[in-house]
Write a protein that holds these residues in place. Structure first.
Motif, PDB file in Angstrom:
ATOM      1  N   ILE A 141       3.468   2.057   2.617  1.00 22.72           N
ATOM      2  CA  ILE A 141       3.538   2.538   4.006  1.00 22.72           C
ATOM      3  C   ILE A 141       4.987   2.398   4.446  1.00 22.72           C
ATOM      4  O   ILE A 141       5.479   1.287   4.677  1.00 22.72           O
ATOM      5  CB  ILE A 141       2.587   1.744   4.929  1.00 22.72           C
ATOM      6  N   THR A 147      -0.982   4.874   0.416  1.00 20.52           N
ATOM      7  CA  THR A 147      -1.622   5.205   1.701  1.00 20.52           C
ATOM      8  C   THR A 147      -0.873   6.358   2.373  1.00 20.52           C
ATOM      9  O   THR A 147      -1.498   7.310   2.864  1.00 20.52           O
ATOM     10  CB  THR A 147      -1.643   3.961   2.608  1.00 20.52           C
ATOM     11  N   ALA A 162      -1.779   2.534  12.500  1.00 18.16           N
ATOM     12  CA  ALA A 162      -2.733   1.666  13.213  1.00 18.16           C
ATOM     13  C   ALA A 162      -3.342   2.350  14.436  1.00 18.16           C
ATOM     14  O   ALA A 162      -4.479   2.061  14.813  1.00 18.16           O
ATOM     15  CB  ALA A 162      -2.057   0.368  13.627  1.00 18.16           C
ATOM     16  N   CYS A 208      -7.110   2.786   2.994  1.00 24.39           N
ATOM     17  CA  CYS A 208      -6.098   1.734   2.829  1.00 24.39           C
ATOM     18  C   CYS A 208      -6.764   0.358   2.712  1.00 24.39           C
ATOM     19  O   CYS A 208      -6.432  -0.433   1.828  1.00 24.39           O
ATOM     20  CB  CYS A 208      -5.149   1.770   4.019  1.00 24.39           C
ATOM     21  N   GLY A 209      -7.740   0.100   3.589  1.00 18.77           N
ATOM     22  CA  GLY A 209      -8.420  -1.195   3.555  1.00 18.77           C
ATOM     23  C   GLY A 209      -9.240  -1.375   2.291  1.00 18.77           C
ATOM     24  O   GLY A 209      -9.271  -2.466   1.711  1.00 18.77           O
ATOM     25  N   CYS A 222       1.723  -1.249  11.880  1.00 20.76           N
ATOM     26  CA  CYS A 222       1.595  -0.153  10.920  1.00 20.76           C
ATOM     27  C   CYS A 222       1.633   1.188  11.666  1.00 20.76           C
ATOM     28  O   CYS A 222       0.966   1.347  12.696  1.00 20.76           O
ATOM     29  CB  CYS A 222       0.277  -0.308  10.173  1.00 20.76           C
ATOM     30  N   TYR A 243       7.203   0.024   7.109  1.00 23.65           N
ATOM     31  CA  TYR A 243       6.346  -1.050   7.627  1.00 23.65           C
ATOM     32  C   TYR A 243       6.163  -2.149   6.575  1.00 23.65           C
ATOM     33  O   TYR A 243       6.532  -3.300   6.798  1.00 23.65           O
ATOM     34  CB  TYR A 243       4.990  -0.466   8.039  1.00 23.65           C
ATOM     35  N   GLU A 282       0.824  -1.215   0.000  1.00 25.94           N
ATOM     36  CA  GLU A 282       0.000   0.000   0.000  1.00 25.94           C
ATOM     37  C   GLU A 282       0.853   1.258   0.000  1.00 25.94           C
ATOM     38  O   GLU A 282       0.323   2.357  -0.121  1.00 25.94           O
ATOM     39  CB  GLU A 282      -0.918   0.033   1.232  1.00 25.94           C
ATOM     40  N   PRO A 296      -6.330   6.907   7.896  1.00 28.17           N
ATOM     41  CA  PRO A 296      -5.797   6.178   6.734  1.00 28.17           C
ATOM     42  C   PRO A 296      -6.417   4.802   6.516  1.00 28.17           C
ATOM     43  O   PRO A 296      -6.529   4.338   5.387  1.00 28.17           O
ATOM     44  CB  PRO A 296      -4.297   6.069   7.044  1.00 28.17           C
TER      45      PRO A 296
HETATM   46  S1  SF4 Z   1      -3.474  -0.382   9.967  1.00 28.84           S
HETATM   47 FE1  SF4 Z   1      -4.745   0.786   8.549  1.00 28.84          FE
HETATM   48  S2  SF4 Z   1      -3.307   2.020   7.323  1.00 28.84           S
HETATM   49 FE2  SF4 Z   1      -2.119   0.380   8.313  1.00 28.84          FE
HETATM   50  S3  SF4 Z   1      -2.060  -1.313   6.815  1.00 28.84           S
HETATM   51 FE3  SF4 Z   1      -3.825  -1.687   8.137  1.00 28.84          FE
HETATM   52  S4  SF4 Z   1      -5.565  -0.716   7.082  1.00 28.84           S
HETATM   53 FE4  SF4 Z   1      -3.663   0.115   6.180  1.00 28.84          FE
END
Ligand code: SF4
Length: 260
Positions: free
Chosen positions: A37, A72, A180, A88-89, A177, A40, A35, A84
């Motif tokens: 990030i 993301t 998170a 992101c999901g 993450c 991570y 994504e 986010p």
């Molecule tokens: S915690 Fe949220 S921003 Fe991070 S990977 Fe999962 S869905 Fe994506």
């Protein structure tokens, strides 16, 4: 197989490899989504690569930067007021579905455990969103554009998945993450855990409640399948899909080219 490189999907892949891969006609493909990030996803993808290499499973990595033109992290910087996880999901689910469809998959296996699913049921009930409740894995029906999602660990508590991953010495990554901490799910994780501690069996009861609600909807003929998004053609609950709505937000924030 959706494979993040965390404990849940690594356990699901390891068990599927042991139980399904030896069967004739079965082809397992692990799909990871990057994504975008920083600090991570690179770590978890490395763990995913180590596991697929050890098992000899084909590994496909789909990158949001390439597929969607944004990440993301990019939208998080441009729209600090929006959590986010909300986009992101959505993007991850869409990219996983597209990659599974491109691989010719009959099913997409996810690593969701009992705790994950109980939290999701409660979140959807609190929102009063029965349509989203109906879209949760495991899927009961088959539609052309949406690869049915299965959740074989749905009766296994998170702690047992963790113990299995340790005992089997799977190369999963514990990284959290950086976004998170802003997830709405955190509050529901606490609530479900408090309820489970006071009333053991709460998690299973939430899943049973979901099943009974869906049976009722199915019997009443009120269960609607997905339609095609008016913009991208991917499965949508109606009109423009949420992925395209978030991409529009990215264009508005000038981090993605094209009309907003
Ligand atoms: S915690 Fe949220 S921003 Fe991070 S990977 Fe999962 S869905 Fe994506």
């Amino acid at each position: 197989m959706a494979l993040s490189g965390g404990k849940d999907s690594s356990v699901a892949l390891s068990l599927a490899h042991r139980n399904l891969a030896p069967r004739p006609g079965v082809r397992l493909v692990a799909i990871s989504v990057d994504e975008g990030i920083s600090g991570y996803r690179t770590r978890t993808l490395r763990a995913a690569g180590t596991l697929t290499h050890a098992l000899g499973v084909e590994h496909v990595i789909v990158r949001a930067r390439t597929e969607l033109g944004t990440t993301t992290d990019g939208l998080a910087r441009a729209t600090p007021g929006t959590p986010p996880c909300s986009y992101c999901g959505v993007w991850r689910r869409q990219l996983l579905n597209r990659a599974a469809r491109n691989a010719g998959a009959d099913a997409l296996i996810l690593g969701f455990n009992l705790d994950d699913l109980a939290q999701t049921v409660l979140m959807n009930l609190v929102r009063g969103d029965l349509d989203r409740l109906a879209r949760m894995a495991p899927h009961r029906g088959v539609t052309k554009a949406l690869v049915p999602r299965l959740a074989p660990l749905d009766q296994v508590p998170e702690r047992e998945v963790f113990l299995y991953a340790l005992r089997a010495k799977l190369p999963f990554d514990h990284a959290e993450c950086p976004h998170a901490g802003r997830a709405l799910r955190n509050r529901f994780r606490e609530i479900v855990w408090e309820l489970e501690s006071a009333h053991p069996g709460t998690r299973q009861s939430l899943l049973r409640a979901r099943d009974r609600i869906l049976e009722g909807r199915s019997a009443a003929g009120t269960a609607a399948g997905p339609s095609a998004c008016l913009v991208c053609g991917e499965p949508s609950s109606g009109g423009v899909c949420r992925s395209c709505e978030f991409l529009r937000a990215a264009r508005t924030a000038s981090i993605l080219a094209g009309p907003a």
